[in-house]
Design an enzyme around this catalytic site. Structure first.
Site, PDB file in Angstrom:
ATOM      1  N   CYS A 130      11.824  88.521  28.300  1.00  0.00           N
ATOM      2  CA  CYS A 130      12.570  89.282  27.278  1.00  0.00           C
ATOM      3  C   CYS A 130      11.727  89.587  26.042  1.00  0.00           C
ATOM      4  O   CYS A 130      11.771  90.701  25.499  1.00  0.00           O
ATOM      5  CB  CYS A 130      13.844  88.537  26.886  1.00  0.00           C
ATOM      6  N   HIS A 242      16.423  89.083  19.944  1.00  0.00           N
ATOM      7  CA  HIS A 242      15.133  88.442  19.650  1.00  0.00           C
ATOM      8  C   HIS A 242      14.400  89.274  18.587  1.00  0.00           C
ATOM      9  O   HIS A 242      14.409  90.512  18.627  1.00  0.00           O
ATOM     10  CB  HIS A 242      14.240  88.422  20.895  1.00  0.00           C
TER      11      HIS A 242
HETATM   12  N1  LIG Z   1      18.765  85.662  28.873  1.00  0.00           N
HETATM   13  C1  LIG Z   1      17.696  86.419  28.671  1.00  0.00           C
HETATM   14  O1  LIG Z   1      17.392  86.890  27.562  1.00  0.00           O
HETATM   15  C2  LIG Z   1      16.818  86.739  29.811  1.00  0.00           C
HETATM   16  C3  LIG Z   1      15.861  87.701  29.631  1.00  0.00           C
HETATM   17  C4  LIG Z   1      15.004  88.022  30.673  1.00  0.00           C
HETATM   18  C5  LIG Z   1      15.158  87.364  31.851  1.00  0.00           C
HETATM   19  N2  LIG Z   1      16.120  86.421  31.991  1.00  0.00           N
HETATM   20  C6  LIG Z   1      16.207  85.756  33.279  1.00  0.00           C
HETATM   21  O2  LIG Z   1      17.428  86.096  33.907  1.00  0.00           O
HETATM   22  C7  LIG Z   1      17.878  85.014  34.704  1.00  0.00           C
HETATM   23  C8  LIG Z   1      19.310  84.644  34.365  1.00  0.00           C
HETATM   24  O3  LIG Z   1      19.456  84.412  32.996  1.00  0.00           O
HETATM   25  P1  LIG Z   1      20.882  84.276  32.316  1.00  0.00           P
HETATM   26  O4  LIG Z   1      20.578  84.258  30.872  1.00  0.00           O
HETATM   27  O5  LIG Z   1      21.863  85.265  32.835  1.00  0.00           O
HETATM   28  O6  LIG Z   1      21.348  82.813  32.821  1.00  0.00           O
HETATM   29  P2  LIG Z   1      22.806  82.178  32.909  1.00  0.00           P
HETATM   30  O7  LIG Z   1      23.721  82.794  31.901  1.00  0.00           O
HETATM   31  O8  LIG Z   1      22.608  80.714  32.883  1.00  0.00           O
HETATM   32  O9  LIG Z   1      23.321  82.619  34.364  1.00  0.00           O
HETATM   33  C9  LIG Z   1      22.726  82.160  35.550  1.00  0.00           C
HETATM   34  C10 LIG Z   1      23.314  82.888  36.742  1.00  0.00           C
HETATM   35  O10 LIG Z   1      22.612  82.482  37.906  1.00  0.00           O
HETATM   36  C11 LIG Z   1      23.560  82.057  38.891  1.00  0.00           C
HETATM   37  N3  LIG Z   1      23.017  80.989  39.740  1.00  0.00           N
HETATM   38  C12 LIG Z   1      22.497  79.806  39.360  1.00  0.00           C
HETATM   39  N4  LIG Z   1      22.129  79.096  40.440  1.00  0.00           N
HETATM   40  C13 LIG Z   1      22.428  79.855  41.530  1.00  0.00           C
HETATM   41  C14 LIG Z   1      22.302  79.671  42.931  1.00  0.00           C
HETATM   42  N5  LIG Z   1      21.776  78.550  43.445  1.00  0.00           N
HETATM   43  N6  LIG Z   1      22.721  80.659  43.748  1.00  0.00           N
HETATM   44  C15 LIG Z   1      23.248  81.794  43.251  1.00  0.00           C
HETATM   45  N7  LIG Z   1      23.409  82.017  41.928  1.00  0.00           N
HETATM   46  C16 LIG Z   1      23.001  81.062  41.082  1.00  0.00           C
HETATM   47  C17 LIG Z   1      24.723  81.536  38.080  1.00  0.00           C
HETATM   48  O11 LIG Z   1      25.864  81.511  38.897  1.00  0.00           O
HETATM   49  P3  LIG Z   1      26.980  80.337  38.732  1.00  0.00           P
HETATM   50  O12 LIG Z   1      27.816  80.723  37.548  1.00  0.00           O
HETATM   51  O13 LIG Z   1      27.711  80.405  40.028  1.00  0.00           O
HETATM   52  O14 LIG Z   1      26.232  79.050  38.532  1.00  0.00           O
HETATM   53  C18 LIG Z   1      24.783  82.587  36.980  1.00  0.00           C
HETATM   54  O15 LIG Z   1      25.446  83.732  37.465  1.00  0.00           O
HETATM   55  C19 LIG Z   1      16.840  83.924  34.491  1.00  0.00           C
HETATM   56  O16 LIG Z   1      15.871  84.066  35.500  1.00  0.00           O
HETATM   57  C20 LIG Z   1      16.226  84.252  33.177  1.00  0.00           C
HETATM   58  O17 LIG Z   1      14.926  83.744  33.062  1.00  0.00           O
HETATM   59  C21 LIG Z   1      16.951  86.098  31.021  1.00  0.00           C
END
Ligand SMILES: NC(=O)c1ccc[n+]([C@@H]2O[C@H](COP(=O)([O-])OP(=O)(O)OC[C@H]3O[C@@H](n4cnc5c(N)ncnc54)[C@H](OP(=O)(O)O)[C@@H]3O)[C@@H](O)[C@H]2O)c1
Length: 342
Positions: A130, A242
């Site tokens: 990000c 950010h």
């Molecule tokens: N937040 C940011 O600014 C940002 C920016 C760039 C990239 N990212 C990347 O995007 C990804 C997600 O970030 P987020 O902020 O959305 O995280 P989050 O709010 O914690 O959400 C995680 C998601 O992943 C799912 N998940 C976790 N374990 C799983 C599994 N074993 N099988 C299938 N689904 C699973 C969760 O589903 P459940 O609810 O069922 O657990 C939830 O839908 C990460 O790789 C992060 O590094 C984030």
């Protein structure tokens, strides 16, 4: 005719934004599938007017899908993205798992759209970190005019960059301070409410963190391997958005007026730069917006060709979900998407 799209991580911060943005940008979706972990089977998420029930990743048939927007963390991506890519659909992966893989294009459409061409090797395209995404949108148009020699970045990263758990931790600690005292830190290593934490990710042997290294490696992969980037990543008690204080040294002359003019014309950038008390953007104002905002553009008096600027964007949008949907749009516009047989 539209595409069959699956959002993996549909209950998460980024997954939900992906569904909002697919709708906002009117991406041609015929059918959308919400996918998450087993614990979320049947959990309802919204896509425009529709309510979708989540399905489990390990029970889902990807062979009928055209595009997978993958946003369930690095461990899930490492296990699943290549398998899904082999099953047919193109995977646009939000995690860090494949960003530095030479067979996987790392794409910000405003910066290096032509690099997308190699994506069929693994059927995966990576979305950058990000903090990198917003940085490169601001650096690339300047680099095109006067080559960048060195960049010094300090980040002010919101807690939503650590997922929904990060937002809950800031919320609970903030409330707790006024009642019984803040609960013990769980996700972040120290209290984040009313504090800042100069550590994101894990430590490397050289004392930098992996989050900091991602920023220089990804910038070099997307713009130019000769750009030197040094970074300090800091978590701040902001929910979304950010910010980055960016110092740039160029090989050839570039002053603040020229930089402002270049950035005003640059795709994805909005310059808000008035020298008055409210003439700049804060993360609060970037929330829900698509632009990378550049403010406080000024000459650096300590080097020959140097500039300072302040770069802000919604990390869940340009930093993640928006960029992923823009990659899908890029593939669509270039006729690079194939449709699976229904
Ligand atoms: N937040 C940011 O600014 C940002 C920016 C760039 C990239 N990212 C990347 O995007 C990804 C997600 O970030 P987020 O902020 O959305 O995280 P989050 O709010 O914690 O959400 C995680 C998601 O992943 C799912 N998940 C976790 N374990 C799983 C599994 N074993 N099988 C299938 N689904 C699973 C969760 O589903 P459940 O609810 O069922 O657990 C939830 O839908 C990460 O790789 C992060 O590094 C984030």
């Amino acid at each position: 005719m539209g595409y069959r799209v699956a959002v993996v991580g549909a209950t998460g911060n980024v997954g939900r934004e992906m569904m909002n943005i697919l709708e906002e940008l009117k991406f041609p979706v015929d059918e959308l599938f919400a996918v998450a972990s087993r614990k979320s089977i049947g959990v309802e998420v919204s896509f425009g007017e529709k309510i979708l029930k989540c399905q489990a990743l390990d029970q889902f048939d990807f062979s009928k899908i055209d595009i997978v927007l993958m946003s369930a963390g690095g461990t899930v991506s490492k296990e699943w993205s290549e398998k899904i890519g082999r099953a047919g659909p193109v995977v646009i992966d939000n995690s860090s798992a494949f960003r530095m893989d030479p067979d996987v294009p790392l794409i910000v459409p405003e910066v290096n759209p032509d690099a997308v061409m190699g994506f069929r090797k693994k059927n995966i395209i990576a979305n950058p970190n990000c903090s990198t995404a917003q940085l490169v949108v601001a650096l690339k148009p300047l680099h095109d005019v006067a080559k960048i020699k060195r960049v010094v970045v300090s980040t002010y990263q919101s807690v939503s960059g650590a997922g929904k758990e990060g937002m809950d931790e800031l919320w609970n600690q903030t409330k707790g301070v006024f009642v019984l005292g803040p609960p013990e830190p769980k996700l972040f290593p120290k209290q984040i409410a009313f504090n800042v934490i100069p550590f994101i990710g894990t430590f490397r042997d050289d004392g930098y963190t992996d989050e900091e290294a991602k920023m220089w490696k990804e910038t070099q992969k997307m713009i130019d391997p000769s750009i030197q980037v040094t970074v300090t990543c800091v978590r701040v008690p902001v929910f979304v958005g950010h910010s980055e204080a960016v110092n740039i040294e160029f090989h050839t002359p570039m002053d603040e007026d020229e930089a402002r003019d270049i950035l005003r014309e640059a795709p994805g950038v909005q310059v808000i730069d008035k020298r008055e008390p409210t003439g700049y953007i804060t993360p609060k104002e970037s929330q829900g917006e698509h632009a990378v905002y550049v403010s406080r553009i000024r000459n650096d008096h300590t080097v020959e060709n140097g500039l300072n600027m302040w770069v802000v964007s919604d990390n869940l949008r340009k930093g993640a979900a928006l960029n992923a949907v823009q990659i899908a749009q890029l593939l669509h516009e270039r006729g690079l998407l194939e449709r699976a047989e229904a």
